[in-house]
Design a protein around this motif. Structure first.
Motif, PDB file in Angstrom:
ATOM      1  N   VAL A   1      39.790  52.178  45.660  1.00 36.90           N
ATOM      2  CA  VAL A   1      40.236  52.000  44.279  1.00 36.90           C
ATOM      3  C   VAL A   1      41.564  51.264  44.255  1.00 36.90           C
ATOM      4  O   VAL A   1      41.798  50.347  43.451  1.00 36.90           O
ATOM      5  N   GLY A   2      42.451  51.651  45.173  1.00 36.67           N
ATOM      6  CA  GLY A   2      43.752  50.966  45.222  1.00 36.67           C
ATOM      7  C   GLY A   2      43.592  49.497  45.563  1.00 36.67           C
ATOM      8  O   GLY A   2      44.274  48.632  44.981  1.00 36.67           O
ATOM      9  N   GLN A   3      42.681  49.209  46.518  1.00 30.82           N
ATOM     10  CA  GLN A   3      42.450  47.816  46.878  1.00 30.82           C
ATOM     11  C   GLN A   3      41.904  47.004  45.701  1.00 30.82           C
ATOM     12  O   GLN A   3      42.284  45.860  45.467  1.00 30.82           O
ATOM     13  N   THR A   4      40.998  47.671  44.931  1.00 31.06           N
ATOM     14  CA  THR A   4      40.426  46.978  43.766  1.00 31.06           C
ATOM     15  C   THR A   4      41.502  46.655  42.730  1.00 31.06           C
ATOM     16  O   THR A   4      41.593  45.545  42.204  1.00 31.06           O
TER      17      THR A   4
ATOM     18  N   ALA B   1      45.390  42.899  40.279  1.00 28.27           N
ATOM     19  CA  ALA B   1      46.785  42.547  39.983  1.00 28.27           C
ATOM     20  C   ALA B   1      47.168  41.241  40.661  1.00 28.27           C
ATOM     21  O   ALA B   1      47.832  40.376  40.065  1.00 28.27           O
ATOM     22  N   LEU B   2      46.710  41.084  41.895  1.00 24.37           N
ATOM     23  CA  LEU B   2      47.008  39.840  42.616  1.00 24.37           C
ATOM     24  C   LEU B   2      46.343  38.646  41.944  1.00 24.37           C
ATOM     25  O   LEU B   2      46.914  37.547  41.884  1.00 24.37           O
ATOM     26  N   SER B   3      45.102  38.863  41.431  1.00 19.13           N
ATOM     27  CA  SER B   3      44.401  37.762  40.751  1.00 19.13           C
ATOM     28  C   SER B   3      45.166  37.337  39.497  1.00 19.13           C
ATOM     29  O   SER B   3      45.331  36.159  39.223  1.00 19.13           O
ATOM     30  N   ARG B   4      45.655  38.368  38.726  1.00 15.90           N
ATOM     31  CA  ARG B   4      46.425  38.030  37.529  1.00 15.90           C
ATOM     32  C   ARG B   4      47.698  37.293  37.887  1.00 15.90           C
ATOM     33  O   ARG B   4      48.086  36.332  37.213  1.00 15.90           O
ATOM     34  N   ARG B   5      48.347  37.753  38.918  1.00 14.87           N
ATOM     35  CA  ARG B   5      49.578  37.079  39.342  1.00 14.87           C
ATOM     36  C   ARG B   5      49.289  35.648  39.806  1.00 14.87           C
ATOM     37  O   ARG B   5      50.086  34.733  39.572  1.00 14.87           O
TER      38      ARG B   5
ATOM     39  N   LEU C   1      50.905  32.430  38.330  1.00 15.34           N
ATOM     40  CA  LEU C   1      51.598  31.450  39.179  1.00 15.34           C
ATOM     41  C   LEU C   1      51.044  30.042  38.958  1.00 15.34           C
ATOM     42  O   LEU C   1      51.798  29.057  38.917  1.00 15.34           O
ATOM     43  N   GLU C   2      49.704  29.953  38.820  1.00 15.93           N
ATOM     44  CA  GLU C   2      49.116  28.635  38.577  1.00 15.93           C
ATOM     45  C   GLU C   2      49.601  28.059  37.246  1.00 15.93           C
ATOM     46  O   GLU C   2      49.890  26.863  37.128  1.00 15.93           O
TER      47      GLU C   2
END
Length: 302
Positions: A38-41, A46-50, A54-55
């Motif tokens: 769950v934490g990885q998901t 969160a990383l995808s949103r960041r 960033l893009e």
């Protein structure tokens, strides 16, 4: 009786406890793994949103960099323009300074010329004032003479029209409009003809007698003239005349010749033909055509 064999004593049985411990440990591991997944998901989201953020920031950074580059280029262009304008300003300032020096010299020379011209103008003004006085006197005398002259011909014209109107007894087809005494053509001529009728001859003889009586009192210095104007309607002519020009002119000439035969000096007569081009009624009716067919008499000055 046989004796039963007794089992050897092996001590307490620990295996169930081990099984429970292993089950508990397995559940803990599974829970930990579940928490990890769950934490990885959540971390991946969160990383995808960041990454998207960033893009977006990179895109804005690129646009800002391009805008900054454009601003730099514009600034360079403006700097070049300002430099050129400054150079032009310096050149204009130098030219202006030179012109001021030249203007001062020229103004000084012009002041001398103006002073001399003012002296001449003062003398000319004195002469003009004297001339104006003379011109004013001459103008007054001329206006007095012209007023007397115009009043004289106006007086004789009114007398002529009044006496002629009185003699004709307000006959139908005869009237006065402004400074014109008008006969409708039917009173003088047959349709399409320039041969005056007997009734028309009597009317013109009466007019000639009245004209002689009135003009006998006009001073010889007044250059008066009786103008006889022939007018036609715009209908085509179906007689010996080619058109309305010839018909209107011929009728005016016939009247003038009859006046001369009755003792009116030809030096005081003029015959004019206007064809259909001076109508008094622009309608296309028999009544309008009749009003436009006319002979007009004007007592005026040459």
């Amino acid at each position: 009786m046989a004796r039963r064999r007794r089992k050897p004593y092996t001590g307490p049985d620990a295996w169930p406890g081990y099984v429970d411990a292993l089950s508990t440990l397995l559940m803990v591991v599974i829970f930990v793994l579940l928490i990890f997944v769950v934490g990885q998901t959540l971390l991946s989201a969160a990383l995808s949103r960041r990454q998207h953020a960033l893009e977006g920031l990179e895109g804005r950074t690129t646009a800002l960099a391009q805008q900054v580059q454009s601003e730099h280029m514009l600034n360079d262009t403006l700097s070049t323009t300002v430099s050129a304008l400054q150079s032009q300003h310096d050149a204009d300032a130098a030219a202006l300074a030179a012109l001021r020096i030249a203007d001062q010299n020229q103004i000084s020379s012009l002041d001398d010329e103006v002073s001399e011209l003012n002296t001449h103008l003062a003398a000319a003004g004195q002469a003009a004032s004297e001339n104006d006085t003379q011109i004013s006197d001459l103008t007054k005398k001329l206006n007095d003479a012209l007023g007397t002259k115009a009043q004289g011909i106006s007086h004789y014209r009114s007398e002529f029209f009044d006496r002629l109107q009185s003699v004709l007894h307000n006959q139908k087809g005869v009237h006065i409009t402004g400074d014109r005494f008008i006969f409708q053509s039917e009173l003088l001529f047959p349709p399409g003809s320039a041969d005056i009728s007997e009734a028309g001859r009597k009317e013109i003889i009466t007019l000639a007698r009245t004209l002689r009586e009135v003009t006998a009192h006009i001073p010889a210095s007044v250059p008066w003239i009786l103008r006889v104007d022939g007018h036609a309607d715009r209908q085509p002519v179906h007689t010996a005349f080619p058109g309305n020009w010839e018909l209107s002119s011929a009728r005016a000439i016939t009247v003038v010749k009859l006046l001369v035969a009755q003792g009116v000096s030809p030096a005081h007569l003029a015959a004019t033909g206007f064809s259909e081009y001076q109508p008094v009624d622009s309608n296309d009716t028999p009544e309008a055509y009749a009003r436009n067919r006319r002979i007009e008499f004007r007592l005026t000055e040459r």
